[in-house]
Motif scaffolding. Structure first.
Motif, PDB file in Angstrom:
ATOM      1  N   GLU A 182       0.852  -1.188   0.000  1.00 32.38           N
ATOM      2  CA  GLU A 182       0.000   0.000   0.000  1.00 32.38           C
ATOM      3  C   GLU A 182       0.892   1.243   0.000  1.00 32.38           C
ATOM      4  OE1 GLU A 182      -3.257   0.300  -0.046  1.00 32.38           O
ATOM      5  OE2 GLU A 182      -3.849  -1.808   0.134  1.00 32.38           O
ATOM      6  N   ARG A 183       0.781   2.048  -1.044  1.00 32.27           N
ATOM      7  CA  ARG A 183       1.632   3.240  -1.161  1.00 32.27           C
ATOM      8  C   ARG A 183       0.776   4.481  -1.337  1.00 32.27           C
ATOM      9  NH1 ARG A 183       4.293   6.391  -5.083  1.00 32.27           N
ATOM     10  NH2 ARG A 183       6.467   6.887  -4.578  1.00 32.27           N
ATOM     11  N   PHE A 184       1.131   5.551  -0.618  1.00 32.82           N
ATOM     12  CA  PHE A 184       0.444   6.833  -0.798  1.00 32.82           C
ATOM     13  C   PHE A 184       0.661   7.286  -2.234  1.00 32.82           C
ATOM     14  CE2 PHE A 184      -0.234  11.376  -0.503  1.00 32.82           C
ATOM     15  CZ  PHE A 184      -1.319  11.471   0.348  1.00 32.82           C
ATOM     16  N   GLY A 185      -0.405   7.689  -2.911  1.00 31.03           N
ATOM     17  CA  GLY A 185      -0.341   7.970  -4.341  1.00 31.03           C
ATOM     18  C   GLY A 185       0.632   9.073  -4.719  1.00 31.03           C
ATOM     19  N   GLY A 186       1.060   9.048  -5.960  1.00 31.91           N
ATOM     20  CA  GLY A 186       1.939  10.092  -6.474  1.00 31.91           C
ATOM     21  C   GLY A 186       3.324   9.595  -6.823  1.00 31.91           C
ATOM     22  N   LYS A 187       4.051  10.429  -7.560  1.00 30.24           N
ATOM     23  CA  LYS A 187       5.364  10.039  -8.065  1.00 30.24           C
ATOM     24  C   LYS A 187       6.497  10.351  -7.092  1.00 30.24           C
ATOM     25  CE  LYS A 187       8.383  10.644 -12.103  1.00 30.24           C
ATOM     26  NZ  LYS A 187       8.565  11.326 -13.406  1.00 30.24           N
ATOM     27  N   GLY A 188       6.291  11.329  -6.201  1.00 30.02           N
ATOM     28  CA  GLY A 188       7.376  11.766  -5.324  1.00 30.02           C
ATOM     29  C   GLY A 188       7.725  10.760  -4.249  1.00 30.02           C
ATOM     30  N   LEU A 189       8.694  11.128  -3.444  1.00 26.48           N
ATOM     31  CA  LEU A 189       9.218  10.234  -2.405  1.00 26.48           C
ATOM     32  C   LEU A 189       8.146   9.934  -1.362  1.00 26.48           C
ATOM     33  CD1 LEU A 189      11.992   8.922  -1.654  1.00 26.48           C
ATOM     34  CD2 LEU A 189      12.339  10.861  -0.104  1.00 26.48           C
ATOM     35  N   ARG A 190       7.978   8.654  -1.047  1.00 28.63           N
ATOM     36  CA  ARG A 190       6.988   8.211  -0.071  1.00 28.63           C
ATOM     37  C   ARG A 190       7.694   7.471   1.059  1.00 28.63           C
ATOM     38  NH1 ARG A 190       4.978  11.768  -2.490  1.00 28.63           N
ATOM     39  NH2 ARG A 190       3.079  11.656  -3.764  1.00 28.63           N
ATOM     40  N   LEU A 191       7.582   8.035   2.269  1.00 29.11           N
ATOM     41  CA  LEU A 191       8.248   7.493   3.445  1.00 29.11           C
ATOM     42  C   LEU A 191       7.217   6.954   4.423  1.00 29.11           C
ATOM     43  CD1 LEU A 191      10.664  10.510   4.097  1.00 29.11           C
ATOM     44  CD2 LEU A 191      11.177   8.451   2.776  1.00 29.11           C
ATOM     45  N   VAL A 192       7.638   6.012   5.261  1.00 32.32           N
ATOM     46  CA  VAL A 192       6.756   5.497   6.302  1.00 32.32           C
ATOM     47  C   VAL A 192       7.537   5.365   7.599  1.00 32.32           C
ATOM     48  CG1 VAL A 192       7.185   3.049   5.779  1.00 32.32           C
ATOM     49  CG2 VAL A 192       5.032   3.732   6.875  1.00 32.32           C
ATOM     50  N   TYR A 316      18.664  15.610   5.314  1.00 27.96           N
ATOM     51  CA  TYR A 316      17.918  16.471   4.382  1.00 27.96           C
ATOM     52  C   TYR A 316      18.454  16.324   2.959  1.00 27.96           C
ATOM     53  CZ  TYR A 316      16.066  20.703   2.200  1.00 27.96           C
ATOM     54  OH  TYR A 316      15.438  21.575   1.351  1.00 27.96           O
ATOM     55  N   VAL A 317      19.765  16.362   2.815  1.00 29.89           N
ATOM     56  CA  VAL A 317      20.383  16.216   1.486  1.00 29.89           C
ATOM     57  C   VAL A 317      20.063  14.845   0.894  1.00 29.89           C
ATOM     58  CG1 VAL A 317      22.580  16.086   0.249  1.00 29.89           C
ATOM     59  CG2 VAL A 317      22.227  17.856   1.981  1.00 29.89           C
ATOM     60  N   LEU A 318      20.095  13.829   1.741  1.00 34.21           N
ATOM     61  CA  LEU A 318      19.794  12.472   1.273  1.00 34.21           C
ATOM     62  C   LEU A 318      18.362  12.380   0.753  1.00 34.21           C
ATOM     63  CD1 LEU A 318      20.595   9.462   0.988  1.00 34.21           C
ATOM     64  CD2 LEU A 318      19.732   9.125   3.318  1.00 34.21           C
ATOM     65  N   MET A 319      17.407  12.974   1.477  1.00 31.74           N
ATOM     66  CA  MET A 319      16.011  12.896   1.043  1.00 31.74           C
ATOM     67  C   MET A 319      15.785  13.602  -0.293  1.00 31.74           C
ATOM     68  SD  MET A 319      13.503  12.923   4.372  1.00 31.74           S
ATOM     69  CE  MET A 319      13.973  14.498   5.060  1.00 31.74           C
ATOM     70  N   LEU A 320      16.609  14.604  -0.592  1.00 32.85           N
ATOM     71  CA  LEU A 320      16.507  15.285  -1.880  1.00 32.85           C
ATOM     72  C   LEU A 320      16.995  14.396  -3.026  1.00 32.85           C
ATOM     73  CD1 LEU A 320      17.836  18.844  -0.925  1.00 32.85           C
ATOM     74  CD2 LEU A 320      15.466  18.230  -1.468  1.00 32.85           C
ATOM     75  N   LYS A 321      17.865  13.452  -2.705  1.00 35.65           N
ATOM     76  CA  LYS A 321      18.514  12.637  -3.747  1.00 35.65           C
ATOM     77  C   LYS A 321      17.901  11.246  -3.903  1.00 35.65           C
ATOM     78  CE  LYS A 321      23.095  14.770  -3.125  1.00 35.65           C
ATOM     79  NZ  LYS A 321      24.513  14.479  -2.730  1.00 35.65           N
ATOM     80  N   LEU A 322      17.197  10.757  -2.891  1.00 36.88           N
ATOM     81  CA  LEU A 322      16.717   9.378  -2.931  1.00 36.88           C
ATOM     82  C   LEU A 322      15.756   9.149  -4.099  1.00 36.88           C
ATOM     83  CD1 LEU A 322      16.022   8.595   0.844  1.00 36.88           C
ATOM     84  CD2 LEU A 322      17.809   7.587  -0.591  1.00 36.88           C
ATOM     85  N   PRO A 323      15.965   8.085  -4.852  1.00 37.32           N
ATOM     86  CA  PRO A 323      15.041   7.768  -5.948  1.00 37.32           C
ATOM     87  C   PRO A 323      13.794   7.052  -5.428  1.00 37.32           C
ATOM     88  CG  PRO A 323      16.793   6.140  -5.871  1.00 37.32           C
ATOM     89  CD  PRO A 323      17.121   7.163  -4.808  1.00 37.32           C
ATOM     90  N   VAL A 324      12.671   7.253  -6.101  1.00 39.81           N
ATOM     91  CA  VAL A 324      11.460   6.524  -5.744  1.00 39.81           C
ATOM     92  C   VAL A 324      11.544   5.119  -6.341  1.00 39.81           C
ATOM     93  CG1 VAL A 324      10.136   8.657  -5.681  1.00 39.81           C
ATOM     94  CG2 VAL A 324      10.147   7.282  -7.772  1.00 39.81           C
ATOM     95  N   ARG A 325      10.706   4.227  -5.847  1.00 36.70           N
ATOM     96  CA  ARG A 325      10.697   2.874  -6.383  1.00 36.70           C
ATOM     97  C   ARG A 325      10.203   2.888  -7.831  1.00 36.70           C
ATOM     98  NH1 ARG A 325       7.053  -0.581  -2.619  1.00 36.70           N
ATOM     99  NH2 ARG A 325       7.240  -2.051  -4.328  1.00 36.70           N
ATOM    100  N   ILE A 326      10.716   1.956  -8.622  1.00 37.21           N
ATOM    101  CA  ILE A 326      10.400   1.917 -10.053  1.00 37.21           C
ATOM    102  C   ILE A 326       8.914   1.653 -10.293  1.00 37.21           C
ATOM    103  CG2 ILE A 326      10.865   0.701 -12.218  1.00 37.21           C
ATOM    104  CD1 ILE A 326      13.690   0.158 -11.156  1.00 37.21           C
ATOM    105  N   ASP A 327       8.332   0.794  -9.467  1.00 35.77           N
ATOM    106  CA  ASP A 327       6.941   0.393  -9.669  1.00 35.77           C
ATOM    107  C   ASP A 327       5.977   1.254  -8.846  1.00 35.77           C
ATOM    108  OD1 ASP A 327       7.713  -0.548  -7.199  1.00 35.77           O
ATOM    109  OD2 ASP A 327       6.701  -2.483  -7.384  1.00 35.77           O
ATOM    110  N   TYR A 328       6.252   2.543  -8.732  1.00 36.28           N
ATOM    111  CA  TYR A 328       5.477   3.397  -7.827  1.00 36.28           C
ATOM    112  C   TYR A 328       3.995   3.490  -8.207  1.00 36.28           C
ATOM    113  CZ  TYR A 328       5.683   7.174 -11.299  1.00 36.28           C
ATOM    114  OH  TYR A 328       5.549   7.919 -12.434  1.00 36.28           O
ATOM    115  N   LYS A 329       3.671   3.290  -9.490  1.00 37.52           N
ATOM    116  CA  LYS A 329       2.273   3.386  -9.908  1.00 37.52           C
ATOM    117  C   LYS A 329       1.452   2.198  -9.398  1.00 37.52           C
ATOM    118  CE  LYS A 329       2.991   6.183 -14.062  1.00 37.52           C
ATOM    119  NZ  LYS A 329       2.823   6.238 -15.546  1.00 37.52           N
ATOM    120  N   LYS A 330       2.027   1.012  -9.470  1.00 36.97           N
ATOM    121  CA  LYS A 330       1.376  -0.211  -8.982  1.00 36.97           C
ATOM    122  C   LYS A 330       2.393  -1.022  -8.186  1.00 36.97           C
ATOM    123  CE  LYS A 330      -2.051  -0.625 -12.682  1.00 36.97           C
ATOM    124  NZ  LYS A 330      -2.595  -1.519 -13.761  1.00 36.97           N
ATOM    125  N   PRO A 331       2.672  -0.583  -6.947  1.00 34.00           N
ATOM    126  CA  PRO A 331       3.726  -1.248  -6.173  1.00 34.00           C
ATOM    127  C   PRO A 331       3.398  -2.710  -5.859  1.00 34.00           C
ATOM    128  CG  PRO A 331       2.466   0.245  -4.789  1.00 34.00           C
ATOM    129  CD  PRO A 331       2.013   0.483  -6.187  1.00 34.00           C
TER     130      PRO A 331
END
Length: 365
Positions: A182-192, A316-331
């Motif tokens: 279950e992922r919060f919608g959208g393309k940007g970085l999603r943290l839990v 803070y710098v790390l969060m700016l650089k972290l890539p999102v997961r490839i399958d973010y649309k349908k994780p």
């Protein structure tokens, strides 16, 4: 063969890692060797223990100072061979009042956090440090969760042969059963984040960072004394669209599996179970350098799966650089990152072996 009566002590059913470890232990302990009892200061909290109610002793006390005398009475009634506590204030109290217990009672402790950090943040820390340093060397045995913790315990006067390193268990079958991400919608970085909402966990340190980062979202799962304060910070920063509070969730694993990263900005920790679970769910972890116990497992993991930040600027710098997961649309559920771990039954066997060793050594002295 006569069963060894043992008594495990918890303050409550709060949803923390220490409570879950002890509950896992008593649920998986060898009943052919031990006769276990669980003593609760009170039964408040979302967790439950799957053992006979006859084996659960509820002291029904709001604070531990009101539970201490009833606890001593129960120990004298049950006459356990071993009493195991995983919270230092309980362990120290038992050591202080040891003469009120049956003469041959063995007192064991399990340290949930690095003592140097946790002792410094306790109320009346100076007094508690003195009590800890004076009485802990008299303990019969201690379970440490990391090499770093063992070294510190030795420096505090606890004999090396009294300490056993036993890494926390992961119930892999349970957390990955019928897993859906279950992922919060959208393309940007999603943290839990999953855990108790308390000062120790450091969530107040990262909320201001979210204001200046585009298209980021943090899902917070858990309850605790900082709940209202954290929600007020989110409102004042005007980032309610970037933070979702879900409260306690019985099964948080789909959210952990669906996030791009699990984040734990704690000010201090031992070996946090929730991080081990995140890695078992295939979710990379971002944490702070203060979590020393995790540094020992980094070598067992692939590159870029466990990030340590030395300070908040680095985070803070790390969060700016972290890539999102490839399958973010349908994780989809990812394969485990961590493959070497103690199952609940293996953990119970190792703790049981340690308890038998301490009990045998006690009878020889």
């Amino acid at each position: 063969m006569k069963l060894l009566p043992i008594l495990l002590v918890l303050p409550s059913y709060a949803g923390g890692g220490a409570e879950r470890v002890i509950i896992n232990l008593i649920e998986n302990i060898d009943n052919n060797l031990f006769d276990p009892y669980l003593v609760m200061q009170n039964k408040k909290g979302p967790l439950k223990c799957d053992i006979s109610e006859k084996k659960i002793i509820d002291l029904n006390a709001s604070k531990f100072r009101y539970a201490l005398l009833p606890l001593i009475k129960e120990i004298n009634r049950v006459k356990p061979t071993i009493v195991l506590s995983t919270f230092p204030h309980i362990t120290i109290s038992l050591l202080i009042f040891r003469k009120l217990l049956p003469r041959d009672t063995i007192i064991l402790g399990r340290e949930p956090n690095m003592p140097s950090s946790s002792l410094s943040h306790r109320p009346f820390s100076f007094i508690f440090k003195r009590l800890y340093n004076n009485f802990m060397p008299n303990i019969d045995g201690v379970i440490a969760t990391s090499i770093a913790m063992k070294k510190e315990l030795i420096c505090r006067g606890i004999a090396k042969n009294k300490i056993s390193i036993i890494y926390n268990p992961i119930h892999m079958d349970k957390i990955r059963k019928s897993l859906k991400a279950e992922r919060f919608g959208g393309k940007g970085l999603r943290l839990v984040f999953v855990g108790r909402l308390v000062y120790q966990k450091g969530l107040d340190r990262i909320l201001p960072m979210l204001k200046d980062i585009e298209d980021i979202h943090l899902t917070i799962i858990g309850e605790g004394s900082e709940d209202i304060r954290l929600k007020n910070i989110v409102r004042k920063l005007d980032i309610t669209n970037k933070v979702t509070f879900l409260g306690h969730v019985n099964i948080p694993y789909p959210y952990m599996a669906g996030a791009d990263y699990f984040i734990l900005p704690s000010r201090w920790e031992g070996l946090p179970n929730v991080v081990l679970e995140a890695l078992a769910l295939g979710t990379p972890v971002v944490c702070m350098k203060e979590i020393k116990g995790l540094k020992e497992i980094k070598s067992l993991l692939p590159k870029n799966k466990l990030y340590f930040c030395n300070n908040l600027d680095e985070l803070y710098v790390l969060m700016l650089k972290l890539p999102v997961r490839i399958d973010y649309k349908k994780p989809m559920a990812r394969p485990p990152i961590m493959t070497e771990y103690n199952s609940p039954s293996e953990y119970s066997k190792k703790v049981s072996s340690f308890m038998k060793k301490i009990a045998y050594a006690k009878t020889r002295n």
